[in-house]
Design a protein around this motif. Structure first.
Motif, PDB file in Angstrom:
ATOM      1  N   ASP A   1       0.821  -1.216   0.000  1.00 34.17           N
ATOM      2  CA  ASP A   1       0.000   0.000   0.000  1.00 34.17           C
ATOM      3  C   ASP A   1       0.850   1.260   0.000  1.00 34.17           C
ATOM      4  OD1 ASP A   1      -2.463  -1.155  -0.188  1.00 34.17           O
ATOM      5  OD2 ASP A   1      -2.861  -1.148   1.980  1.00 34.17           O
ATOM      6  N   SER A   2       1.974   1.220   0.711  1.00 32.82           N
ATOM      7  CA  SER A   2       2.811   2.412   0.833  1.00 32.82           C
ATOM      8  C   SER A   2       3.906   2.470  -0.231  1.00 32.82           C
ATOM      9  CB  SER A   2       3.464   2.449   2.222  1.00 32.82           C
ATOM     10  OG  SER A   2       4.292   1.308   2.423  1.00 32.82           O
ATOM     11  N   TYR A   3       3.939   1.489  -1.128  1.00 32.16           N
ATOM     12  CA  TYR A   3       4.993   1.465  -2.135  1.00 32.16           C
ATOM     13  C   TYR A   3       4.704   2.446  -3.274  1.00 32.16           C
ATOM     14  CZ  TYR A   3       7.969   0.075  -5.966  1.00 32.16           C
ATOM     15  OH  TYR A   3       8.872   0.111  -6.992  1.00 32.16           O
ATOM     16  N   LEU A   4       5.732   3.172  -3.702  1.00 30.93           N
ATOM     17  CA  LEU A   4       5.621   4.039  -4.870  1.00 30.93           C
ATOM     18  C   LEU A   4       6.975   4.072  -5.565  1.00 30.93           C
ATOM     19  CD1 LEU A   4       3.781   5.892  -6.505  1.00 30.93           C
ATOM     20  CD2 LEU A   4       4.636   7.808  -5.142  1.00 30.93           C
ATOM     21  N   GLY A   5       7.002   3.567  -6.779  1.00 34.88           N
ATOM     22  CA  GLY A   5       8.249   3.505  -7.525  1.00 34.88           C
ATOM     23  C   GLY A   5       8.549   4.801  -8.251  1.00 34.88           C
ATOM     24  N   PRO A   6       9.695   4.864  -8.923  1.00 36.73           N
ATOM     25  CA  PRO A   6      10.100   6.070  -9.651  1.00 36.73           C
ATOM     26  C   PRO A   6       9.251   6.264 -10.902  1.00 36.73           C
ATOM     27  CG  PRO A   6      11.635   4.293 -10.074  1.00 36.73           C
ATOM     28  CD  PRO A   6      10.707   3.789  -9.010  1.00 36.73           C
ATOM     29  N   PRO A   7       9.089   7.510 -11.363  1.00 40.42           N
ATOM     30  CA  PRO A   7       8.308   7.762 -12.580  1.00 40.42           C
ATOM     31  C   PRO A   7       9.078   7.375 -13.838  1.00 40.42           C
ATOM     32  CG  PRO A   7       9.202   9.816 -11.733  1.00 40.42           C
ATOM     33  CD  PRO A   7       9.555   8.756 -10.729  1.00 40.42           C
ATOM     34  N   TRP A   8       8.333   6.984 -14.858  1.00 43.09           N
ATOM     35  CA  TRP A   8       8.947   6.632 -16.148  1.00 43.09           C
ATOM     36  C   TRP A   8       7.904   6.814 -17.253  1.00 43.09           C
ATOM     37  CZ3 TRP A   8       6.326   2.425 -18.247  1.00 43.09           C
ATOM     38  CH2 TRP A   8       5.605   1.641 -17.333  1.00 43.09           C
ATOM     39  N   PRO A   9       8.354   7.237 -18.450  1.00 42.66           N
ATOM     40  CA  PRO A   9       7.420   7.422 -19.562  1.00 42.66           C
ATOM     41  C   PRO A   9       7.215   6.129 -20.351  1.00 42.66           C
ATOM     42  CG  PRO A   9       9.579   8.228 -20.187  1.00 42.66           C
ATOM     43  CD  PRO A   9       9.700   7.741 -18.755  1.00 42.66           C
ATOM     44  N   ALA A  10       5.990   5.898 -20.773  1.00 47.65           N
ATOM     45  CA  ALA A  10       5.682   4.733 -21.605  1.00 47.65           C
ATOM     46  C   ALA A  10       5.970   5.100 -23.056  1.00 47.65           C
ATOM     47  CB  ALA A  10       4.220   4.333 -21.434  1.00 47.65           C
ATOM     48  N   THR A  11       7.181   4.832 -23.503  1.00 41.02           N
ATOM     49  CA  THR A  11       7.633   5.322 -24.806  1.00 41.02           C
ATOM     50  C   THR A  11       7.637   4.259 -25.893  1.00 41.02           C
ATOM     51  OG1 THR A  11       9.922   4.869 -24.158  1.00 41.02           O
ATOM     52  CG2 THR A  11       9.082   7.094 -23.756  1.00 41.02           C
ATOM     53  N   GLU A  12       7.176   3.036 -25.596  1.00 38.08           N
ATOM     54  CA  GLU A  12       7.265   1.969 -26.593  1.00 38.08           C
ATOM     55  C   GLU A  12       6.091   1.007 -26.451  1.00 38.08           C
ATOM     56  OE1 GLU A  12      11.089  -0.381 -28.180  1.00 38.08           O
ATOM     57  OE2 GLU A  12      10.408  -1.108 -26.230  1.00 38.08           O
ATOM     58  N   LEU A  13       5.453   0.705 -27.562  1.00 37.45           N
ATOM     59  CA  LEU A  13       4.398  -0.302 -27.632  1.00 37.45           C
ATOM     60  C   LEU A  13       5.013  -1.599 -28.147  1.00 37.45           C
ATOM     61  CD1 LEU A  13       1.390  -1.194 -27.647  1.00 37.45           C
ATOM     62  CD2 LEU A  13       1.262  -0.282 -29.989  1.00 37.45           C
ATOM     63  N   VAL A  14       4.791  -2.695 -27.444  1.00 40.04           N
ATOM     64  CA  VAL A  14       5.451  -3.961 -27.769  1.00 40.04           C
ATOM     65  C   VAL A  14       4.418  -5.032 -28.113  1.00 40.04           C
ATOM     66  CG1 VAL A  14       6.920  -5.821 -26.882  1.00 40.04           C
ATOM     67  CG2 VAL A  14       7.420  -3.439 -26.280  1.00 40.04           C
ATOM     68  N   LEU A  15       4.709  -5.776 -29.175  1.00 44.54           N
ATOM     69  CA  LEU A  15       3.968  -6.991 -29.499  1.00 44.54           C
ATOM     70  C   LEU A  15       4.825  -8.162 -29.050  1.00 44.54           C
ATOM     71  CD1 LEU A  15       1.707  -8.637 -30.906  1.00 44.54           C
ATOM     72  CD2 LEU A  15       3.044  -8.444 -33.030  1.00 44.54           C
ATOM     73  N   ALA A  16       4.259  -9.040 -28.230  1.00 37.82           N
ATOM     74  CA  ALA A  16       5.029 -10.159 -27.689  1.00 37.82           C
ATOM     75  C   ALA A  16       4.275 -11.467 -27.855  1.00 37.82           C
ATOM     76  CB  ALA A  16       5.347  -9.923 -26.218  1.00 37.82           C
ATOM     77  N   GLN A  17       5.044 -12.539 -27.846  1.00 37.77           N
ATOM     78  CA  GLN A  17       4.495 -13.889 -27.929  1.00 37.77           C
ATOM     79  C   GLN A  17       4.743 -14.611 -26.620  1.00 37.77           C
ATOM     80  OE1 GLN A  17       6.325 -16.361 -30.902  1.00 37.77           O
ATOM     81  NE2 GLN A  17       4.899 -18.061 -30.612  1.00 37.77           N
ATOM     82  N   SER A  18       3.712 -15.251 -26.104  1.00 41.39           N
ATOM     83  CA  SER A  18       3.829 -16.068 -24.897  1.00 41.39           C
ATOM     84  C   SER A  18       3.973 -17.522 -25.315  1.00 41.39           C
ATOM     85  CB  SER A  18       2.581 -15.893 -24.023  1.00 41.39           C
ATOM     86  OG  SER A  18       2.606 -16.777 -22.924  1.00 41.39           O
ATOM     87  N   ARG A  19       5.066 -18.129 -24.886  1.00 40.39           N
ATOM     88  CA  ARG A  19       5.317 -19.515 -25.251  1.00 40.39           C
ATOM     89  C   ARG A  19       5.067 -20.418 -24.050  1.00 40.39           C
ATOM     90  NH1 ARG A  19      10.908 -18.602 -28.752  1.00 40.39           N
ATOM     91  NH2 ARG A  19       9.889 -17.753 -30.611  1.00 40.39           N
ATOM     92  N   PRO A  20       4.437 -21.581 -24.264  1.00 38.55           N
ATOM     93  CA  PRO A  20       4.124 -22.469 -23.140  1.00 38.55           C
ATOM     94  C   PRO A  20       5.373 -23.014 -22.481  1.00 38.55           C
ATOM     95  CG  PRO A  20       3.731 -23.573 -25.239  1.00 38.55           C
ATOM     96  CD  PRO A  20       4.018 -22.137 -25.554  1.00 38.55           C
ATOM     97  N   GLY A  21       5.212 -23.358 -21.236  1.00 37.24           N
ATOM     98  CA  GLY A  21       6.328 -23.907 -20.469  1.00 37.24           C
ATOM     99  C   GLY A  21       6.195 -23.495 -19.029  1.00 37.24           C
TER     100      GLY A  21
END
Length: 209
Positions: free
Chosen positions: A163-183
């Motif tokens: 609840d009290s955690y807050l990480g550093p700010p960062w910009p979302a500068t990239e859209l990624v297409l990814a593949q999930s492989r079983p395992g």
């Protein structure tokens, strides 16, 4: 091909979160040999749209749709309507109780901008008639899947600590297409990425991985 689109936080943000997770009870349980299924930090991501199984013959359609979505996002930036969303990992929550329990960290900052980006991505996929999971978008980053291998008290204690955690700010500068492989564990392979922070020529994205 099992596909999804996502935003990947930078290494600095993930390292900051990993340090906090190391102090949680689930980390202690993992160190003691309990299989709490801690997420691999190198694969940490915020899913924008989950496509599921896609015929490889339609991969070019998916790439074109995401390229158009990224073009739209960059056009907004070029028009002076604000840069890519600036986000922070913070807080936390869970999905389910018992065997299906999943713990995750929440997203802070320009969440409305992230939601707008997810809407653009989903609209582009719909226009291209590429099926995807249309459940309401709930931005989160999975940190563990302990199931029923931790007590409710320990899980609640970890959620209270987040609840009290807050990480550093960062910009979302990239859209990624990814593949999930079983395992076990699942493996993720980046197929393509498109910049979101500034206008660029062309639409195809660039392969990665």
């Amino acid at each position: 091909m099992r596909l999804f689109t996502a935003i990947y936080p930078p290494a600095e943000a993930i390292a900051h979160l990993t340090a906090r997770v190391a102090g949680l009870r689930l980390a202690a349980a993992s160190a003691a040999g309990t299989n709490v299924r801690l997420a691999d930090p190198t694969h940490a991501h915020l899913t924008l749209a989950f496509l599921g199984e896609v015929d490889p013959a339609r991969l070019s359609d998916v790439r074109q749709a995401l390229g158009l979505a990224a073009d739209g996002a960059r056009a907004v930036v070029a028009a002076g309507q604000g840069g890519p969303p600036v986000l922070r990992l913070g807080g936390g929550g869970r999905f389910g109780w018992g065997r299906g329990t999943v713990l995750w960290v929440d997203v802070r900052g320009d969440v409305s901008g992230l939601v707008a980006l997810a809407d653009v991505v989903r609209a582009a996929l719909a226009t291209a008639r590429v099926p995807y999971d249309d459940k309401p978008f709930r931005p989160h980053l999975t940190i563990a899947r302990p199931g029923d291998r931790m007590t409710h008290d320990d899980i609640e204690a970890d959620l209270a600590a987040l609840d009290s955690y807050l990480g550093p700010p960062w910009p979302a500068t990239e859209l990624v297409l990814a593949q999930s492989r079983p395992g076990s564990p699942s493996r993720y392979h980046r197929l393509a990425a498109w910049p979101l922070g500034r206008p660029t020529a062309g639409r195809g994205g660039h392969g990665s991985g």
